[in-house]
Design a protein around this motif. Structure first.
Motif, PDB file in Angstrom:
ATOM      1  N   ARG A  65      20.150   2.644  -3.666  1.00  0.00           N
ATOM      2  CA  ARG A  65      20.928   1.404  -3.554  1.00  0.00           C
ATOM      3  C   ARG A  65      20.520   0.379  -4.606  1.00  0.00           C
ATOM      4  N   TRP A  66      19.221   0.321  -4.923  1.00  0.00           N
ATOM      5  CA  TRP A  66      18.739  -0.688  -5.857  1.00  0.00           C
ATOM      6  C   TRP A  66      18.078  -0.036  -7.053  1.00  0.00           C
ATOM      7  N   ARG A  67      18.052  -0.735  -8.166  1.00  0.00           N
ATOM      8  CA  ARG A  67      17.416  -0.209  -9.372  1.00  0.00           C
ATOM      9  C   ARG A  67      15.909  -0.178  -9.189  1.00  0.00           C
ATOM     10  N   VAL A  72      10.221  -2.132  -7.821  1.00  0.00           N
ATOM     11  CA  VAL A  72       8.824  -2.256  -8.244  1.00  0.00           C
ATOM     12  C   VAL A  72       8.406  -3.730  -8.301  1.00  0.00           C
ATOM     13  N   LEU A  73       9.288  -4.568  -8.842  1.00  0.00           N
ATOM     14  CA  LEU A  73       8.969  -6.005  -8.904  1.00  0.00           C
ATOM     15  C   LEU A  73       8.831  -6.605  -7.510  1.00  0.00           C
ATOM     16  N   PHE A  74       9.719  -6.197  -6.593  1.00  0.00           N
ATOM     17  CA  PHE A  74       9.620  -6.693  -5.218  1.00  0.00           C
ATOM     18  C   PHE A  74       8.291  -6.240  -4.586  1.00  0.00           C
ATOM     19  N   GLY A  75       7.989  -4.947  -4.744  1.00  0.00           N
ATOM     20  CA  GLY A  75       6.753  -4.427  -4.151  1.00  0.00           C
ATOM     21  C   GLY A  75       5.514  -5.073  -4.736  1.00  0.00           C
ATOM     22  N   GLN A  76       5.517  -5.287  -6.068  1.00  0.00           N
ATOM     23  CA  GLN A  76       4.341  -5.871  -6.710  1.00  0.00           C
ATOM     24  C   GLN A  76       4.203  -7.354  -6.352  1.00  0.00           C
ATOM     25  N   SER A  77       5.328  -8.068  -6.241  1.00  0.00           N
ATOM     26  CA  SER A  77       5.266  -9.483  -5.829  1.00  0.00           C
ATOM     27  C   SER A  77       4.706  -9.592  -4.415  1.00  0.00           C
ATOM     28  N   ALA A  78       5.196  -8.732  -3.526  1.00  0.00           N
ATOM     29  CA  ALA A  78       4.681  -8.739  -2.157  1.00  0.00           C
ATOM     30  C   ALA A  78       3.195  -8.373  -2.141  1.00  0.00           C
ATOM     31  N   ALA A  97      -3.533  -5.531   9.947  1.00  0.00           N
ATOM     32  CA  ALA A  97      -2.074  -5.659   9.848  1.00  0.00           C
ATOM     33  C   ALA A  97      -1.646  -5.937   8.410  1.00  0.00           C
ATOM     34  N   ILE A  98      -2.382  -6.825   7.732  1.00  0.00           N
ATOM     35  CA  ILE A  98      -2.041  -7.139   6.332  1.00  0.00           C
ATOM     36  C   ILE A  98      -2.304  -5.927   5.437  1.00  0.00           C
ATOM     37  N   GLY A  99      -3.404  -5.212   5.699  1.00  0.00           N
ATOM     38  CA  GLY A  99      -3.720  -4.025   4.901  1.00  0.00           C
ATOM     39  C   GLY A  99      -2.647  -2.958   5.023  1.00  0.00           C
ATOM     40  N   VAL A 100      -2.127  -2.763   6.234  1.00  0.00           N
ATOM     41  CA  VAL A 100      -1.048  -1.787   6.451  1.00  0.00           C
ATOM     42  C   VAL A 100       0.199  -2.190   5.650  1.00  0.00           C
ATOM     43  N   ALA A 101       0.548  -3.485   5.712  1.00  0.00           N
ATOM     44  CA  ALA A 101       1.720  -3.954   4.964  1.00  0.00           C
ATOM     45  C   ALA A 101       1.496  -3.803   3.455  1.00  0.00           C
ATOM     46  N   LEU A 102       0.257  -4.059   3.002  1.00  0.00           N
ATOM     47  CA  LEU A 102      -0.046  -3.950   1.577  1.00  0.00           C
ATOM     48  C   LEU A 102       0.126  -2.521   1.072  1.00  0.00           C
ATOM     49  N   VAL A 103      -0.378  -1.553   1.816  1.00  0.00           N
ATOM     50  CA  VAL A 103      -0.224  -0.149   1.411  1.00  0.00           C
ATOM     51  C   VAL A 103       1.251   0.243   1.394  1.00  0.00           C
ATOM     52  N   ALA A 104       2.004  -0.240   2.373  1.00  0.00           N
ATOM     53  CA  ALA A 104       3.429   0.105   2.440  1.00  0.00           C
ATOM     54  C   ALA A 104       4.183  -0.404   1.207  1.00  0.00           C
ATOM     55  N   VAL A 105       3.924  -1.647   0.787  1.00  0.00           N
ATOM     56  CA  VAL A 105       4.673  -2.186  -0.363  1.00  0.00           C
ATOM     57  C   VAL A 105       4.157  -1.598  -1.684  1.00  0.00           C
ATOM     58  N   LYS A 106       2.838  -1.315  -1.759  1.00  0.00           N
ATOM     59  CA  LYS A 106       2.295  -0.775  -3.006  1.00  0.00           C
ATOM     60  C   LYS A 106       2.760   0.656  -3.272  1.00  0.00           C
ATOM     61  N   SER A 107       3.126   1.384  -2.222  1.00  0.00           N
ATOM     62  CA  SER A 107       3.496   2.789  -2.418  1.00  0.00           C
ATOM     63  C   SER A 107       4.797   2.948  -3.196  1.00  0.00           C
ATOM     64  N   LEU A 169      -1.031  -7.435 -13.097  1.00  0.00           N
ATOM     65  CA  LEU A 169      -0.121  -6.293 -13.120  1.00  0.00           C
ATOM     66  C   LEU A 169       1.325  -6.746 -12.922  1.00  0.00           C
ATOM     67  N   LEU A 170       1.531  -7.745 -12.054  1.00  0.00           N
ATOM     68  CA  LEU A 170       2.887  -8.273 -11.850  1.00  0.00           C
ATOM     69  C   LEU A 170       3.426  -8.890 -13.143  1.00  0.00           C
ATOM     70  N   LEU A 171       2.603  -9.676 -13.832  1.00  0.00           N
ATOM     71  CA  LEU A 171       3.037 -10.285 -15.094  1.00  0.00           C
ATOM     72  C   LEU A 171       3.352  -9.209 -16.134  1.00  0.00           C
ATOM     73  N   ALA A 172       2.537  -8.158 -16.167  1.00  0.00           N
ATOM     74  CA  ALA A 172       2.800  -7.064 -17.111  1.00  0.00           C
ATOM     75  C   ALA A 172       4.116  -6.372 -16.779  1.00  0.00           C
ATOM     76  N   CYS A 173       4.402  -6.191 -15.482  1.00  0.00           N
ATOM     77  CA  CYS A 173       5.667  -5.567 -15.070  1.00  0.00           C
ATOM     78  C   CYS A 173       6.858  -6.426 -15.513  1.00  0.00           C
ATOM     79  N   ILE A 174       6.788  -7.741 -15.258  1.00  0.00           N
ATOM     80  CA  ILE A 174       7.898  -8.633 -15.622  1.00  0.00           C
ATOM     81  C   ILE A 174       8.150  -8.589 -17.128  1.00  0.00           C
ATOM     82  N   THR A 175       7.077  -8.680 -17.897  1.00  0.00           N
ATOM     83  CA  THR A 175       7.213  -8.670 -19.358  1.00  0.00           C
ATOM     84  C   THR A 175       7.800  -7.358 -19.865  1.00  0.00           C
ATOM     85  N   ALA A 176       7.261  -6.249 -19.379  1.00  0.00           N
ATOM     86  CA  ALA A 176       7.703  -4.941 -19.880  1.00  0.00           C
ATOM     87  C   ALA A 176       9.125  -4.626 -19.438  1.00  0.00           C
TER      88      ALA A 176
END
Length: 384
Positions: A65-67, A72-78, A97-107, A169-176
């Motif tokens: 559904r999404w590019r 990746v930008l959404f996951g890295q921002s989160a 709880a935060i660690g679980v959410a972090l692993v989910a978005v980073k994957s 890493l987020l800044l590198a993603c945005i730039t690249a």
């Protein structure tokens, strides 16, 4: 910086944080929350692994559904926000709880693998070799960081540094991504490796067994090495030696490796370690295991990507199977290590031996489904 490089760095960092932080969880929970029970560490790791198993297929579906760069930008921002929240967590329950959410978005960075490997300018094999080398090299770096982290008086101080790294890493993603975007892996780019989609389920089983066999030896290896006469630093070096050998083997693979031979080599390496009575023989076993591990991962990855055909959905299901193996491995290792510290190594050797035999019928479904043209058949894909 090119987007492929950024995505590879993101995958490597995901592996480092996932592996490097594990050894200091008991010290962190004790220092920050007064949690003394080792079972808390086990539950934390279990919950985060389950989060990855559940999140990966969902990220795969989201690629329809999404590019990919938006995901990746959404996951890295989160990840940036959650890592900051992790450093400020007031209780163990909140930290979990935060660690679980972090692993989910980073994957989400893991479902980018078909794009990073499939768009390598020299073809799929160099792309897979590069990806495997980055992941195995990340484990070596994680071992060094983990050894350092456990010596810090207050392990919570490591978390702000992790947040800074996530911001970078987020800044590198945005730039690249603004400069080059994220190329989608075109199915037509890998005709030499293309396999039927029906090959994905048996390949997922092979990936699960491979991840389980490789991870079951990790949790108690340093204790096993110490029992064989290695110092604390020596145990860490022996642990890293196998993954350094895997990096070398992956980089040196000039043709697509088979699976049965390298997996059997990994089994032999683990069997040698299980019976080793001195560090030198243990080191030899680590090198043999690492070479088999690196070659087998390249061979297996090529077939998975060939069957996924650039689909984030298909690859997400296989990646979930991999994390299911990683989820179960510590439990099996703990049950064996209670009786004998060499038991996890013997278990890993047995699992790799089973996979070496099972790979023959499993991979018959993963051979190319069309004759290879002369232009694309310069690299032979072995069926064994």
């Amino acid at each position: 910086m090119h987007s492929r490089t950024v995505l590879l760095a993101a995958a490597g960092m995901h592996m480092v944080t996932e592996t490097a932080l594990a050894p200091f969880y008991p010290a962190l929970f004790r220092a920050a929350f007064g949690v003394q029970d080792f079972a808390a560490t086990g539950w934390f790791i279990t919950f985060t692994r389950v989060a990855a198993v559940l999140a990966l297929p969902l990220w795969g579906l989201a690629t329809r559904r999404w590019r990919l760069h938006s995901l990746v930008l959404f996951g890295q921002s989160a990840a940036v926000l959650l890592t900051i929240a992790l450093a400020l967590a007031p209780t163990f329950a909140a930290f979990t709880a935060i660690g679980v959410a972090l692993v989910a978005v980073k994957s989400v960075v893991l479902v980018a693998h078909p794009s990073t490997a499939g768009t390598h300018p020299d073809g799929l094999l160099p792309g897979v070799r590069q990806y495997v080398a980055v992941l195995q090299g990340a484990i070596v770096l994680a071992a060094a960081l983990g050894t350092t982290i456990v010596t810090v008086p207050d392990p919570m101080r490591a978390l702000p540094a992790l947040a800074v790294a996530e911001v970078a890493l987020l800044l590198a993603c945005i730039t690249a991504f603004r400069r080059t975007g994220v190329p989608q892996a075109p199915d037509t780019a890998t005709p030499a490796y293309r396999a039927p989609r029906l090959a994905l389920p048996p390949l997922a089983v092979a990936v699960l067994l491979f991840a389980l066999a490789g991870a079951v030896v990790r949790p108690f290896f340093t204790e096993f090495a110490a029992a064989r006469g290695a110092s604390e630093v020596g145990g860490a070096l022996l642990f890293a030696l196998a993954h350094a050998a895997a990096v070398f083997a992956a980089i040196r693979a000039r043709t697509a490796p088979g699976l049965t031979g390298p997996v059997a080599l990994a089994a032999v390496g683990l069997a040698v370690q299980a019976v080793a009575t001195e560090p030198l023989l243990l080191a030899l076993g680590r090198v043999v295991f690492g070479v088999g591990l690196g070659l087998a991962q390249v061979g297996l990855d090529l077939r998975v990507l060939g069957a996924a055909r650039g689909s984030g959905t298909g690859y997400g299901l296989v990646a979930a199977a991999q994390h299911a193996g990683l989820l179960v491995a510590p439990m099996i290792a703990a049950s064996g290590a209670d009786a004998d510290l060499a038991a996890p190594l013997a278990m890993g050797a047995a699992l790799f031996a089973v996979l070496a035999v099972a790979a023959i019928p499993l991979l018959r479904t993963a051979v190319p489904d069309r004759p290879l043209s002369p232009e694309v058949s310069d690299v032979l894909v072995r069926t064994r």
